[in-house]
Design an enzyme around this catalytic site. Structure first.
Site, PDB file in Angstrom:
ATOM      1  CB  THR A 139     -28.359  -9.110   8.833  1.00 36.38           C
ATOM      2  OG1 THR A 139     -29.055  -9.777   9.757  1.00 36.38           O
ATOM      3  CG2 THR A 139     -29.250  -8.622   7.513  1.00 36.38           C
ATOM      4  CB  SER A 152     -11.122  -3.578   0.493  1.00 34.21           C
ATOM      5  OG  SER A 152     -11.653  -2.593   1.027  1.00 34.21           O
ATOM      6  CB  CYS A 182      -1.016   6.391  15.736  1.00 38.45           C
ATOM      7  SG  CYS A 182      -0.687   7.888  16.591  1.00 38.45           S
ATOM      8  CG  ASN A 202      -0.318  -0.376   2.462  1.00 38.51           C
ATOM      9  OD1 ASN A 202       0.596  -1.321   2.467  1.00 38.51           O
ATOM     10  ND2 ASN A 202      -0.327   0.567   3.759  1.00 38.51           N
TER      11      ASN A 202
END
Lengths: 369, 364
Positions: free
Chosen positions: B223, B187, B304, B143
């Site tokens: 669900t 994702s 952070c 990334n």
């Protein structure tokens, strides 16, 4: 003329929140910055249920962010953890081990808030910084110097911790609360509608939970792998008579009465009169042994006056809660020799001596002996 | 103020198609996909359509798609769901996202180092494998650097020892081919879909790690987020990648105009949208803030919990000092970026860097 951009140091407390709200209302372009100084996940054995009022807790960052959003200024958290450890926490521990009683807030002001933070302000394009400190700054045309004055709220005055500010730092610093009383600040917070208006004041040293320095240092030693027997030693009288044992010189500060454990009781109460880092001895004696008239002050920063070349008169404060006492200051090669008019109790090496003339802060330095 | 967004590896703006699918589903299919009645059947139908779309994007079968609440949950499911009796050891790399490193550290883990470009050596993976190894987890695309791991070589080693391979592919989808590992994390919000929906492609059995109903073929209870899945499916219908032209131009202009700069990971195969640049002697944090105040969104290190920046573990893993790791910015481009924006970004960078260097004692 356009107003300068100001970096506001925001802790999430009421004071710095009011600073942000006020400056924004007065039309200054502001950037809110919170310094992340200490990782509260470290030293977990010190954790308490009471997480509020502890600097750099997530709650405080949350509050600071909420205030910045409410006021409508850009806001960022900046990471100063490495610098804080290097310039404040390590020296704080080292000072204790060297038999002195350090003031972490002054170290933080000198090396973090008015040094590195000012640099961060430069970096983000702010010309000045503003904090919620209680002190006043003014420019004196006659001497051409920036002067520091005690705050209008005498119970909140923080000049004892700010004696290290240089002329160039003062020129770029604003203390908007210096002329106000704390109740006025609260009223302003309510008037501005700030979400922290009802938040209680924080009292303790930010990174030390419950103000327990010794527990903090013990935990820090464990984290750094320093064994307890490396700091323990004897409790002795000024004549060298051994009265007992102690778990580390960092548990003691000059003038302290609590926590002295002796095998043989003495007729009168015992006070710490000295800690000796070399022999690791804590010297105890009577209250009268604590009275001193003379002390040497080093590493002096003169604020409101140029360094004197002849003796001057001033009021000298040797602890934050000490009422400044009249004295004569005589320049020496390394600083000044202070002679009080009347003896003062518990002159403590490592603490600051700050010089006043009325409400004007002349300067200050570190008590060497 | 005009705002330019150069942080697409953090998240992407939702596409019109995904947004339309999301709102249409929320409006038109209000049922619970597990219900027997026609409301439920309608929702279920849309969910399964989305499953087919996501499966196609990963060259997988629909029944191999487990919808999750995002990449982190999919990684946790892959890791904890692969543990078996006597097999609780995981091999992974030093440049993984915390969503892999952190769950792995809850277990017996061997973290394999990487070279100066961020690439793992398959032989080191081999040396880390033990009889009790349950899983090897190696990300597809880093990334922060955009570098592409040699997954085919790693997979060959894994197969030799009969250990399943998991790959966190959230940064690969829409940028490069998805490697068909046994377990693949995806994702939606990295491919112009919404946040809060992801998937684990499971070509091998995984045991559920949260407990409740029997949803997702008894692998992920709860669900289903039907509208999220439908929007993810819509996003997967358009995975057109950005070309390297703007990224290359950005790197070229920075290197040409700003002295003492260097591109991290440039010596490895990379996806086309990511540039990670070292600005020697400068703190990345004020640089990011200074750029944001001028309308340019970039990133530095990883945030952070407070929002402060921590030096990147990826950059220290490729051999940068803590100081140098603090001096890097990541620019990740997306579909909407233009050449004018790239040039304006460098125009803004140049004076900010110059001012910070004037201040910084480290720069001499």
């Amino acid at each position: 003329m356009s107003k300068p951009t100001i970096a506001v140091a925001m802790s999430g407390g009421v004071d710095s929140s009011v600073v942000a709200g006020l400056l924004h209302r007065e039309g200054y372009p502001c950037v809110g910055l919170t310094m992340q100084l200490w990782n509260q996940r470290r030293l977990p054995e010190l954790a308490t249920d009471k997480a509020t009022g502890r600097c750099c807790s997530l709650d405080d960052v949350y509050d600071a962010r909420a205030v910045a959003n409410f006021v409508g200024i850009p806001y960022y958290v900046v990471n100063f953890e490495d610098r804080f450890e290097q310039h404040v926490v390590k020296p704080f521990v080292d000072e204790y081990l060297a038999g002195r009683t350090p003031i972490p807030c002054t170290l933080c002001n000198n090396f973090i808030k008015f040094d590195q933070f000012l640099e961060m302000a430069d970096g983000v394009g702010a010309e000045k910084i503003a904090t919620g400190h209680y002190a006043r700054i003014q420019f004196d045309e006659a001497s051409g110097r920036w002067q520091m004055l005690r705050s209008a709220d005498t119970t909140k005055d923080q000049t004892y911790f700010l004696f290290g500010l240089t002329q160039s730092q003062l020129a770029r610093t604003m203390f908007p609360l210096g002329g106000m009383l704390k109740p006025q600040v609260r009223e302003l917070a309510i008037g501005l509608g700030l979400p922290v208006a009802e938040k209680p004041d924080s009292q303790e040293i930010c990174f030390v939970p419950n103000g327990d320095y010794a527990a903090f240092i013990d935990a820090y030693f464990r984290e750094q792998g320093i064994a307890p027997e490396q700091v323990s030693g004897q409790v002795v009288t000024p004549d060298g008579e051994v009265l007992g044992e102690h778990a580390g010189v960092h548990h003691f500060t000059v003038g302290q009465r609590k926590g002295i454990e002796v095998k043989r009781q003495k007729p009168e109460p015992l006070y710490v009169i000295e800690t000796n880092p070399v022999t690791r001895q804590v010297v105890v004696g009577a209250n009268s042994d604590l009275l001193r008239t003379d002390l040497a002050v080093e590493q002096i920063n003169w604020i409101s006056i140029a360094p004197p070349v002849a003796p001057i008169r001033a009021e000298v404060r040797i602890r934050n809660r000490h009422t400044p006492a009249p004295a004569t200051l005589t320049p020496t090669a390394s600083g000044v020799q202070v002679r009080f008019d009347a003896p003062q109790r518990a002159v403590t090496p490592g603490q600051a001596a700050v010089f006043y003339s009325g409400e004007v802060v002349l300067g200050g330095g570190w008590i060497a002996s | 103020m005009l705002r330019s967004y150069f942080d697409h590896n953090a998240t992407t703006p939702i596409s019109e198609a995904a947004l339309a699918a999301l709102t249409a589903c929320l409006r038109d299919a209000p049922g619970n996909a597990s219900s027997i009645h026609r409301f439920g059947q309608e929702a279920k139908q849309r969910l399964e359509q989305a499953r087919r779309q996501v499966a196609a994007a990963a060259q997988a079968k629909p029944d191999q798609v487990i919808f999750t609440g995002g990449g982190t949950e999919a990684n946790n499911l892959a890791i904890f769901g692969s543990l078996r009796a006597g097999k609780r050891h995981v091999v992974t790399t030093a440049v993984e996202h915390p969503a892999v490193l952190s769950p792995a550290r809850e277990l017996d883990v061997t973290v394999v180092g990487v070279d100066g470009q961020g690439l793992v050596d398959p032989d080191e993976i081999r040396r880390a494998i033990r009889p009790e190894t349950a899983l090897i987890s190696v990300m597809s695309v880093n990334n922060e650097l955009g570098t592409i791991q040699p997954l085919a070589l790693v997979h060959a080693v894994a197969r030799e020892y009969g250990v399943p391979l998991h790959t966190d592919a959230v940064q690969a989808l829409g940028k490069t081919a998805i490697y068909p590992a046994e377990l693949v994390t995806l994702s939606a919000h990295k491919v112009y879909g919404p946040q809060g929906i992801g998937a684990l492609i499971a070509r091998v059995p995984v045991r559920k790690v949260t407990f409740g109903g029997h949803h997702e073929r008894d692998r992920r209870p709860g669900t289903e987020n039907v509208a999220g899945a439908v929007a993810f499916g819509a996003a997967c219908m358009d995975l057109s990648a950005v070309g390297p032209e703007l990224r290359d131009q950005l790197e070229r202009e920075i290197l040409r105009r700003i002295p003492r700069t260097r591109v991290n990971g440039a010596g490895a195969p990379r996806v086309a949208n990511t540039a990670n640049v070292l600005f020697e002697g400068i703190e990345g944090e004020p640089l990011v803030i200074g750029l944001d105040l001028r309308g340019f969104a970039v990133s530095s290190g990883s945030a952070c919990s407070s929002g402060a920046v921590e030096p990147s573990h990826v950059l220290t893993a490729i051999g940068l000092s803590r100081e140098d790791a603090r001096s890097c910015l990541r620019f990740s481009l997306g579909r909407a970026n233009t050449e004018a924006e790239v040039l304006a970004l460098v125009d803004a960078l140049e004076p900010v860097v110059a001012r910070l260097r004037k201040l910084s004692p480290a720069y001499v």
